[in-house]
Scaffold this motif. Sequence first.
Motif, PDB file in Angstrom:
ATOM      1  N   GLU A 503      33.780 -39.676  13.570  1.00 35.07           N
ATOM      2  CA  GLU A 503      34.650 -39.053  12.572  1.00 35.07           C
ATOM      3  C   GLU A 503      33.986 -37.823  11.949  1.00 35.07           C
ATOM      4  OE1 GLU A 503      37.683 -39.638  11.776  1.00 35.07           O
ATOM      5  OE2 GLU A 503      38.049 -41.470  12.922  1.00 35.07           O
ATOM      6  N   THR A 504      32.702 -37.933  11.650  1.00 32.75           N
ATOM      7  CA  THR A 504      32.013 -36.782  11.046  1.00 32.75           C
ATOM      8  C   THR A 504      31.855 -35.646  12.050  1.00 32.75           C
ATOM      9  OG1 THR A 504      29.866 -37.807  11.560  1.00 32.75           O
ATOM     10  CG2 THR A 504      30.790 -38.215   9.367  1.00 32.75           C
ATOM     11  N   LEU A 505      31.656 -35.983  13.332  1.00 31.81           N
ATOM     12  CA  LEU A 505      31.591 -34.939  14.353  1.00 31.81           C
ATOM     13  C   LEU A 505      32.912 -34.188  14.447  1.00 31.81           C
ATOM     14  CD1 LEU A 505      29.629 -36.687  17.252  1.00 31.81           C
ATOM     15  CD2 LEU A 505      28.852 -34.765  15.870  1.00 31.81           C
ATOM     16  N   ALA A 506      34.029 -34.920  14.357  1.00 31.63           N
ATOM     17  CA  ALA A 506      35.341 -34.273  14.400  1.00 31.63           C
ATOM     18  C   ALA A 506      35.515 -33.336  13.213  1.00 31.63           C
ATOM     19  CB  ALA A 506      36.440 -35.337  14.415  1.00 31.63           C
ATOM     20  N   ALA A 507      35.031 -33.763  12.045  1.00 31.32           N
ATOM     21  CA  ALA A 507      35.134 -32.904  10.867  1.00 31.32           C
ATOM     22  C   ALA A 507      34.286 -31.647  11.032  1.00 31.32           C
ATOM     23  CB  ALA A 507      34.701 -33.684   9.626  1.00 31.32           C
ATOM     24  N   GLU A 508      33.063 -31.810  11.587  1.00 29.15           N
ATOM     25  CA  GLU A 508      32.202 -30.643  11.823  1.00 29.15           C
ATOM     26  C   GLU A 508      32.859 -29.685  12.804  1.00 29.15           C
ATOM     27  OE1 GLU A 508      27.973 -31.212  12.523  1.00 29.15           O
ATOM     28  OE2 GLU A 508      28.186 -33.300  11.895  1.00 29.15           O
ATOM     29  N   ARG A 509      33.424 -30.234  13.872  1.00 23.80           N
ATOM     30  CA  ARG A 509      34.052 -29.384  14.888  1.00 23.80           C
ATOM     31  C   ARG A 509      35.218 -28.590  14.287  1.00 23.80           C
ATOM     32  NH1 ARG A 509      34.886 -33.108  18.181  1.00 23.80           N
ATOM     33  NH2 ARG A 509      33.043 -32.865  19.488  1.00 23.80           N
ATOM     34  N   ALA A 510      36.034 -29.257  13.485  1.00 25.55           N
ATOM     35  CA  ALA A 510      37.171 -28.573  12.857  1.00 25.55           C
ATOM     36  C   ALA A 510      36.698 -27.459  11.925  1.00 25.55           C
ATOM     37  CB  ALA A 510      38.027 -29.586  12.093  1.00 25.55           C
ATOM     38  N   ALA A 511      35.606 -27.700  11.209  1.00 27.90           N
ATOM     39  CA  ALA A 511      35.085 -26.678  10.291  1.00 27.90           C
ATOM     40  C   ALA A 511      34.588 -25.455  11.063  1.00 27.90           C
ATOM     41  CB  ALA A 511      33.959 -27.274   9.444  1.00 27.90           C
ATOM     42  N   TYR A 512      33.906 -25.689  12.189  1.00 30.89           N
ATOM     43  CA  TYR A 512      33.424 -24.555  12.988  1.00 30.89           C
ATOM     44  C   TYR A 512      34.585 -23.765  13.585  1.00 30.89           C
ATOM     45  CZ  TYR A 512      28.491 -25.870  12.812  1.00 30.89           C
ATOM     46  OH  TYR A 512      27.208 -26.112  12.384  1.00 30.89           O
ATOM     47  N   VAL A 513      35.619 -24.469  14.052  1.00 28.57           N
ATOM     48  CA  VAL A 513      36.776 -23.775  14.618  1.00 28.57           C
ATOM     49  C   VAL A 513      37.464 -22.933  13.544  1.00 28.57           C
ATOM     50  CG1 VAL A 513      39.061 -24.097  15.647  1.00 28.57           C
ATOM     51  CG2 VAL A 513      37.130 -25.477  16.441  1.00 28.57           C
ATOM     52  N   THR A 514      37.585 -23.488  12.339  1.00 32.91           N
ATOM     53  CA  THR A 514      38.172 -22.738  11.232  1.00 32.91           C
ATOM     54  C   THR A 514      37.352 -21.487  10.918  1.00 32.91           C
ATOM     55  OG1 THR A 514      39.102 -24.763  10.279  1.00 32.91           O
ATOM     56  CG2 THR A 514      38.879 -22.864   8.822  1.00 32.91           C
ATOM     57  N   ALA A 515      36.022 -21.629  10.942  1.00 34.35           N
ATOM     58  CA  ALA A 515      35.156 -20.471  10.687  1.00 34.35           C
ATOM     59  C   ALA A 515      35.353 -19.405  11.762  1.00 34.35           C
ATOM     60  CB  ALA A 515      33.699 -20.922  10.630  1.00 34.35           C
ATOM     61  N   ARG A 516      35.520 -19.820  13.021  1.00 35.26           N
ATOM     62  CA  ARG A 516      35.768 -18.844  14.079  1.00 35.26           C
ATOM     63  C   ARG A 516      37.111 -18.154  13.883  1.00 35.26           C
ATOM     64  NH1 ARG A 516      37.728 -19.704  19.352  1.00 35.26           N
ATOM     65  NH2 ARG A 516      39.287 -20.957  18.241  1.00 35.26           N
ATOM     66  N   ASN A 517      38.137 -18.938  13.534  1.00 30.94           N
ATOM     67  CA  ASN A 517      39.469 -18.365  13.336  1.00 30.94           C
ATOM     68  C   ASN A 517      39.504 -17.398  12.157  1.00 30.94           C
ATOM     69  OD1 ASN A 517      40.340 -19.917  15.468  1.00 30.94           O
ATOM     70  ND2 ASN A 517      41.230 -21.524  14.177  1.00 30.94           N
ATOM     71  N   ASN A 518      38.651 -17.626  11.160  1.00 34.57           N
ATOM     72  CA  ASN A 518      38.596 -16.740   9.992  1.00 34.57           C
ATOM     73  C   ASN A 518      37.671 -15.554  10.200  1.00 34.57           C
ATOM     74  OD1 ASN A 518      40.360 -18.435   8.621  1.00 34.57           O
ATOM     75  ND2 ASN A 518      38.713 -19.588   7.612  1.00 34.57           N
ATOM     76  N   GLY A 519      37.072 -15.462  11.381  1.00 36.31           N
ATOM     77  CA  GLY A 519      36.193 -14.346  11.671  1.00 36.31           C
ATOM     78  C   GLY A 519      34.805 -14.474  11.087  1.00 36.31           C
TER      79      GLY A 519
END
Length: 544
Positions: A503-519
Amino acid sequence: MIIREIRRSGDGGRPDGRSVTVTDMEPLLLIVAALVVTAVARRFNRSSALLLVVVGLGVSYLPGMPDFQIRPDLVLTLIVPPLLYSAALDSSYLGFRANVRPIALLAVMLVLVTTAGVGFVAYWLIPGLPLSSALVLGAVVAPPDAVAAVSIGRRLGLPRRVMTILTGESLVNDATALTVFKVAVAAAVGAATSFGGAVLTFLIASVGGVAVGLVLGWLIHAIRLRLADSVLESAVGMVVPFAAYLFAEAVHGSGVLAVVTTGLYLGHFAPYAGFATRLQETAVWRTFDVLLESVVFALIGLNFRFVFGQAGAHGHPAASLVWPIVAVLLATMLIRLVWCFPATYLPVWVRSRGHRPEKAPSWRVIAVLSWSGMRGVVSLAAAAAVPTSVPGRDLVLLLAFTVTVGTLLIQGTTLPWLIRKLGVHGTEDMSDALAEAQAAHNAAAAAVARLDELVADEDSYTPEHDVERLRMLAQKRSNTVWERLGRQDVERPAATFRRLRLETLAAERAAYVTARNNGEIDDEVLRRVLRELDLEEARLVVRE
């Protein structure tokens, strides 16, 4: 291409003046359709091989469907080697060696008996079919293909020894059958041959194939140890089955045995390779297996209409061959059934008489083994490779395809029922868990001992909390294995840790993807981080 030469028509739209037509896309459509059917079968936990054959049969009779023909030369050089190599990599050399007697009795002796038995049945029932041509038919249908049987056995939990024997048989019987096939074809076209010459041909092919496989396996393993480049090592591995097959055939050895020997050798020494190579090769060869097996079994069904049409065009309508077709199909299945019981119990009886007691396997296990004789791609490739100069070639082709499809549909659909009815299931789970737990305990002790040596020898100071964390990680795998032997009705600590970490890995992955999408980070950074997260998730999931 493996299928027929595709006609193209039209002009414009391409540099050579031709446009892309529906006919141009037939190979792609075949692959996509085969993968779709495979996906449906896997989704509902059914045998993809059987479903592909059935769907292929039905589709072949749709109006406007073209005739699909199997190219034997390409099947034997482009499809059989990677399938055999992948199976050999996943096989156990130690298990193969421990079961060499039953494997040899099935992969060598039974192939010879089936060749003779089916050949004489066809010669007796089909007027005008020469005995030499009938023996060609026998050699074509002699080797079972364990793809369907092994997939069913894994799904239903067959005993490991049965799975080892089935896999070992399928790895070796192709070499026996193809060697006998060459001798039978030579006799059918009038080439001089004798019993001694046939035996010599078989020995040269066997010894040559094994020798090439051992030399190539040793050479590839030595090269890999010095490359230290997982991508390049995997690329070399993809060439290995084709190289083994072609080199062995060039020196008149068995290409099939060369591929199998190389695969067993490299599979046995795979633990000495790098971890990245093992991870990549597993993914690559599983992908190859799914793709090739899907296309092959789809072609079996699609090709059936063409074979029947060819036989009818040569004056052999299917209606006049119903009894011979049924008889040859029954002979192919019953010869294995009759062979397996005495071939299993007679050696046990002889060894017991020699004061070397040996426990005989249950008749239920032998019944399942004897009913696991579905034919496959090697039989089809050999049938298509029968020269036109062989008398009755169209009959050989028709009967071979009938046996292949018949065994897949009859034995393939009833084998799961037979396994459940007889209650043949593996009992290795507890013994495996105990053995793994003991090995994990010893491995943890070795890791801690090595850690203490390194800490004592270090010139620089190592923080105590880092040392304790390393000790904890070394013990963690051992503790997890022992926990699996405990109660099953409560969530174990290791399972709780795994669930929370996923579950925590999924949260980390989502945060990194959001950071990429926000530039905020670049795609290259994201890919690097995702690989680290994916590897950790893979390690956690594989323990489930």
